[in-house]
Every structure is written in C-alpha cells, then in structure tokens.
Design an enzyme around this catalytic site. Structure first.
Site, PDB file in Angstrom:
ATOM      1  N   LYS A 171      39.246  53.784  47.147  1.00 16.71           N
ATOM      2  CA  LYS A 171      39.024  52.828  46.416  1.00 16.71           C
ATOM      3  C   LYS A 171      38.121  51.764  46.675  1.00 16.71           C
ATOM      4  O   LYS A 171      37.245  51.320  45.734  1.00 16.71           O
ATOM      5  CB  LYS A 171      40.446  52.216  46.068  1.00 16.71           C
ATOM      6  CG  LYS A 171      40.634  51.022  45.076  1.00 16.71           C
ATOM      7  CD  LYS A 171      40.433  51.458  43.685  1.00 16.71           C
ATOM      8  CE  LYS A 171      40.197  49.973  42.961  1.00 16.71           C
ATOM      9  NZ  LYS A 171      40.872  49.970  41.581  1.00 16.71           N
ATOM     10  N   LYS A 239      38.398  39.985  45.257  1.00 14.56           N
ATOM     11  CA  LYS A 239      39.289  40.593  46.273  1.00 14.56           C
ATOM     12  C   LYS A 239      39.069  42.004  46.911  1.00 14.56           C
ATOM     13  O   LYS A 239      38.934  42.181  48.043  1.00 14.56           O
ATOM     14  CB  LYS A 239      40.587  40.389  45.616  1.00 14.56           C
ATOM     15  CG  LYS A 239      41.644  40.802  46.327  1.00 14.56           C
ATOM     16  CD  LYS A 239      42.443  42.189  45.999  1.00 14.56           C
ATOM     17  CE  LYS A 239      42.666  42.681  44.635  1.00 14.56           C
ATOM     18  NZ  LYS A 239      43.245  43.867  44.461  1.00 14.56           N
TER      19      LYS A 239
END
Ligand code: NAP
Length: 291
Positions: A171, A239
């Site tokens: 990811k 983030k």
C-alpha cells in the site's frame, strides 16, 4: 458463515460494512463517535458498546480506522479487541498504517492466540461503495485464505503479498505512485488552462493514450473546476506518505517525488485544506503559475 464485526465506520468503513451486510454476514459494528452506526443498524447490523464487546460476539473482526496509534488503541486499550476476542479469532486490519507496527501488533495478538492479517485497500470511496476495492494482503497463508470470503464481499482484486506487513508495504508503494500521478495530472491541467485549451477536451483526447490513469479519469474534473470535495483527505494521504518515507528510510530508498508531495501537502494542511480531497494538490501547482 462466520460472524463478523466491523470497527471504524468512517468514509471507507461504513461503506465496506454495508457490503458485508448485503453479502449476508451477521454483522456487529462499533464506531467511536456515536450515531455513525445508525444506518447500519437500520440495515440489520447489531451495535456493540465497545470493541471488546464486539470482539466477544464474533469470529472475525475487520478494523478500518485512521492511523497506526488508532489501530493500537482499538486493539489493545482496556475495552479493546484483544480483551474480548477468544483464541482463534481473526483480525483483518483494512486501515493504512505502518508495516513495522503491523508486525508488532500481530505478534502481540499471536501471544493471545488471535490471528491477524493486514489488508489495506485502494480504490477510493467509490470503490468502497461499489465493493470494487483493490486489497493487498499480508499474513500466514491459512489466515489469508480464511479472510478471503470476507474481503471478497468488499473488494474485487485481492492479492496475497507475503507475510504480515507485506500488504501495508505494498500500500505504501501504491501511495507513492499515486502522488506522482496527482502531481502530473495537476501540472497538465494547469498547463492546458494557461495555454488556452479546453481542459475537458484535453482530458477526453488523452484518455485513450499513454497518459490515461485513474486520476486523469476520476479527479481531473475537480482540478479543472478548482473545487475539491471528498474523496480522500489530504491529511490521510500525508499520513500515508509518512509511512512510505519511513519505509524508504528503513529500506535505503530515496523518494524525491513523494518528498515533494509531502511538502506540498504540509502547506495545504497549514492553510486549512487538510480535509479536502487529495486532488487539492492542484492548488499549489496553480498558484505557482499565478492562477
Ligand atoms: P475517516 O472517514 O476519517 O474515518 C476514520 C474512522 O476511524 C472513523 O470511524 C473514526 O471514528 C475512526 N477512528 C479514528 N481514530 C480512532 C481511534 N483512536 N479510536 C477509534 N476509532 C477511531 O477515514 P477513511 O477515509 O474511512 O479512512 C480509513 C482508513 O482507510 C485510513 O487508514 C485511510 O488511510 C484508509 N483509506 C482511505 C481511502 C479513502 O479514499 N477515503 C482509501 C483507501 C484507504 P470517529 O467517527 O469517531 O471519528
């Protein structure tokens, strides 16, 4: 059919949980902010008072919360999943968090006989609603096989990438590629506007060619209009870039484009745009050229 619990009913989690109800799973749900479970309860889900109570009632717990400390909190707080889950429970973490923290959480759960797979998702809020998410999975083969039916109710492309943490690392790669795509499309749209072209015609003309991408198809319209409704929050992508930049440091890799995107996103957040869609990366690109 296994009994499933869902923790975290935000933009992604609420839509993913609804697809589990539609697939026929007896679903228990919990969300930190009260009230967000209501639409799911109306669909037939049972609301738990705590993650601990939820975990005690199910065989499989899906988690989809914001960041690494948030996953730690719902797993290991006093009223957390680990306190309620019986040995043999499977935790599927669909949040996007740190690969190394994921490995540490899985080891702590394993001490209690609880299995964990990391299964971060890609495909945006649209993919969550339509159950077409791309899901990158890390974990032991038996645990990943057990998770498959639940994941298949929420996504379309499910790939086992390796041991625990490998889904999160994949990811991170996804988020690095994505920010290059956003910056490229933002620059192209800005140039089209400055050059006096019809930007919609440009997007249509390029969409069959080598510049075609998910961002060009789905997010160029926002950049043309200079309006950035959600989607995927800038603050959440920042983030994710922190996760990717940390992984790069650990792996000895250099990420100049991700570094630039992180700095531009810092500027967006500082100016109050952190809750806008990630396509707001077009803002600084436009401003640099006086638009
Ligand atoms: P969101 O709409 O901001 O929702 C976040 C959810 O996490 C809310 O249910 C929130 O509860 C909960 N939460 C946050 N901190 C918590 C804590 N400490 N304890 C308990 N619950 C907590 O975010 P989202 O867009 O659904 O994203 C969720 C995850 O999916 C993130 O890791 C994100 O990176 C990832 N993701 C998002 C997208 C996207 O397009 N949105 C795409 C792929 C992956 P409250 O309701 O109480 O705030």
């Amino acid at each position: 059919m296994e009994r499933v619990g869902f923790v975290g009913l935000g933009t992604m989690g609420a839509a993913m949980a609804a697809n589990l109800v539609r697939a026929g799973y007896p679903l228990h749900v919990w969300n930190r902010t009260a009230g967000r479970a209501r639409p799911l309860v109306d669909m037939g889900a049972t609301e738990a008072r705590t993650p601990r109570e939820l975990a005690a009632a199910v065989d499989v717990v899906v988690v989809c919360v914001s960041d690494t400390p948030d996953v730690e909190s719902v797993l290991f707080d006093n009223d957390g999943i680990a306190e309620g889950a019986a040995p043999g429970t499977l935790v599927i973490d669909c949040s996007t968090i740190s690969p190394s923290a994921t490995r540490a959480f899985a080891a702590r759960l394993r001490e209690r006989g609880i299995a964990m797979v990391d299964a971060p998702v890609s495909g945006g809020s649209e993919g969550a609603v339509q159950a077409t998410l791309t899901i990158m999975v890390g974990g032991e083969p038996d645990d990943v096989a057990r998770a498959h039916a639940v994941l298949a109710a929420m996504g379309r492309t499910i790939t086992h990438m390796g041991p625990v943490g490998a889904g999160q690392a994949t990811k991170a790669v996804n988020q690095v590629i994505l920010c290059g795509s956003y910056l490229g499309v933002a620059e192209g749209i800005m140039l089209a506007l400055k050059a006096g072209l019809d930007p919609d015609a440009v997007v249509a003309a390029l969409s069959g060619g080598a510049a075609q991408s998910w961002v060009l198809t789905n997010r160029s319209g926002r950049m043309i209009e200079d309006r950035y409704p959600l989607g995927f929050k800038v603050a959440l992508h920042r983030k994710d870039l922190a996760i990717a930049l940390e992984l790069a440091r650990e792996a000895g890799a250099s990420l100049p484009v991700a570094g630039l995107a992180a700095q531009l996103e810092n500027g967006l957040i500082a100016r109050g745009h952190g809750d806008e869609d990630m396509s707001a990366l077009a803002r600084p690109i436009r401003e640099l050229s006086g638009m």
